[in-house]
Scaffold this active site. Structure first.
Site, PDB file in Angstrom:
ATOM      1  N   TYR A 153      10.864  -6.068  -3.031  1.00  0.00           N
ATOM      2  CA  TYR A 153       9.816  -4.840  -2.962  1.00  0.00           C
ATOM      3  C   TYR A 153       8.649  -5.143  -3.810  1.00  0.00           C
ATOM      4  O   TYR A 153       7.552  -4.991  -3.587  1.00  0.00           O
ATOM      5  CB  TYR A 153      10.505  -3.910  -3.626  1.00  0.00           C
ATOM      6  CG  TYR A 153       9.879  -2.223  -3.594  1.00  0.00           C
ATOM      7  CD1 TYR A 153       9.839  -1.501  -2.439  1.00  0.00           C
ATOM      8  CD2 TYR A 153       9.228  -1.967  -4.858  1.00  0.00           C
ATOM      9  CE1 TYR A 153       8.886  -0.547  -2.515  1.00  0.00           C
ATOM     10  CE2 TYR A 153       8.933  -0.827  -4.930  1.00  0.00           C
ATOM     11  CZ  TYR A 153       8.380   0.160  -3.771  1.00  0.00           C
ATOM     12  OH  TYR A 153       7.668   1.011  -3.797  1.00  0.00           O
TER      13      TYR A 153
ATOM     14  N   ALA B 239       5.227  10.623   6.430  1.00  0.00           N
ATOM     15  CA  ALA B 239       4.829  11.937   6.047  1.00  0.00           C
ATOM     16  C   ALA B 239       5.777  12.910   5.805  1.00  0.00           C
ATOM     17  O   ALA B 239       5.692  13.873   5.114  1.00  0.00           O
ATOM     18  CB  ALA B 239       4.014  12.534   7.188  1.00  0.00           C
TER      19      ALA B 239
ATOM     20  N   THR C 151       1.822   7.664   7.440  1.00  0.00           N
ATOM     21  CA  THR C 151       2.965   7.397   7.421  1.00  0.00           C
ATOM     22  C   THR C 151       3.821   7.773   6.694  1.00  0.00           C
ATOM     23  O   THR C 151       3.515   8.024   5.397  1.00  0.00           O
ATOM     24  CB  THR C 151       3.014   5.846   7.597  1.00  0.00           C
ATOM     25  OG1 THR C 151       2.652   5.076   6.528  1.00  0.00           O
ATOM     26  CG2 THR C 151       1.888   5.211   8.648  1.00  0.00           C
TER      27      THR C 151
END
Length: 241
Positions: free
Chosen positions: A149, A9, A7
């Site tokens: 995050y 990419a 993912t």
């Protein structure tokens, strides 16, 4: 031919991981969200250089249902799964909207869990597989102005450790890679002076390179790492030890 999904990419780190996997002869399923131009360029590069099958899959993993959209485009047993998606919102916690909190948690944690849940059954059936999560140094030590995050990546680290225990009897290894400062376009928001000051704070005296993250993925997906699972590999030039 073995199958791998990466993912994120189309980003700098994802691109290097994709090149590494292609050089090892994998059939690739490469995820992107908005950067179709970069995704198409990467697909052509990999096909031309390595001659391996490369399928691009588009999905928004910051939204509920994004992981389902992605998996519906693949539906093949995977040998290697690298979750490399992530994005941080900078600011004080009190400045975050509920929408930004939800999307940050979804992209950095919830979609990783949901997608893994879809992938794991076929790995269990064949009693093999490598799952590697790209996390962050902030998931280990936390960062002011990146609290959400940090929380999401910290949760991802714990998910790695917990899932590794569930899947160890099926000979599946689950690990995380925790980069510090890596030279990517994300660093373009900082001035040259700010980047020099930040590099001075790192004992190694420099930022990491995307290829160095790919090297770590290459090791963890190899047979040499068959007895390593539930580990968070820090790549930060001794910035935090």
């Amino acid at each position: 031919m073995k199958n791998a999904l990466v993912t994120g990419a189309s980003g700098a780190i994802g691109r290097e991981i994709s090149h590494m996997l292609a050089s090892n002869g994998f059939q690739l399923y490469l995820h992107y969200n908005t950067n179709q131009t970069a995704a198409a360029k990467l697909q052509k590069e990999l096909k031309d250089k390595y001659g391996v099958p490369v399928s691009m899959v588009c999905a928004d993993l910051s939204k509920a249902g994004g992981s389902e959209d992605l998996w519906n485009q693949i539906q093949v047993p995977l040998d290697v799964f690298v979750y490399n998606s992530g994005s941080a919102h900078f600011g004080l916690l009190t400045d975050f909207t509920e929408k930004s909190i939800t999307e940050t948690m979804q992209l950095n944690l919830v979609s990783a869990i949901s997608l893994t849940k879809a992938i794991v059954p076929s790995m269990i059936q064949k009693k093999s597989g490598k799952i590697i999560m790209i996390t962050s140094v902030w998931g280990e030590v936390g960062a002011a102005c990146e609290t959400v995050y940090s929380a999401a990546k910290g949760g991802l680290n714990t998910f790695v450790k917990a899932l590794s225990k569930e899947l160890a009897p099926s000979h599946i290894q689950v690990n995380g890679i925790s980069p510090g400062v890596i030279t990517t376009p994300m660093m373009d928001q900082f001035t040259d002076e700010e980047k020099r000051s930040l590099a001075d704070d790192i004992p190694a005296g420099r930022f990491g390179e995307p290829r160095e993250v790919a090297h770590a993925v290459e090791f963890l997906m190899s047979e040499k790492a068959d007895y390593i699972s539930g580990h968070i590999l820090s790549i930060n030039g001794s910035w935090f030890t």
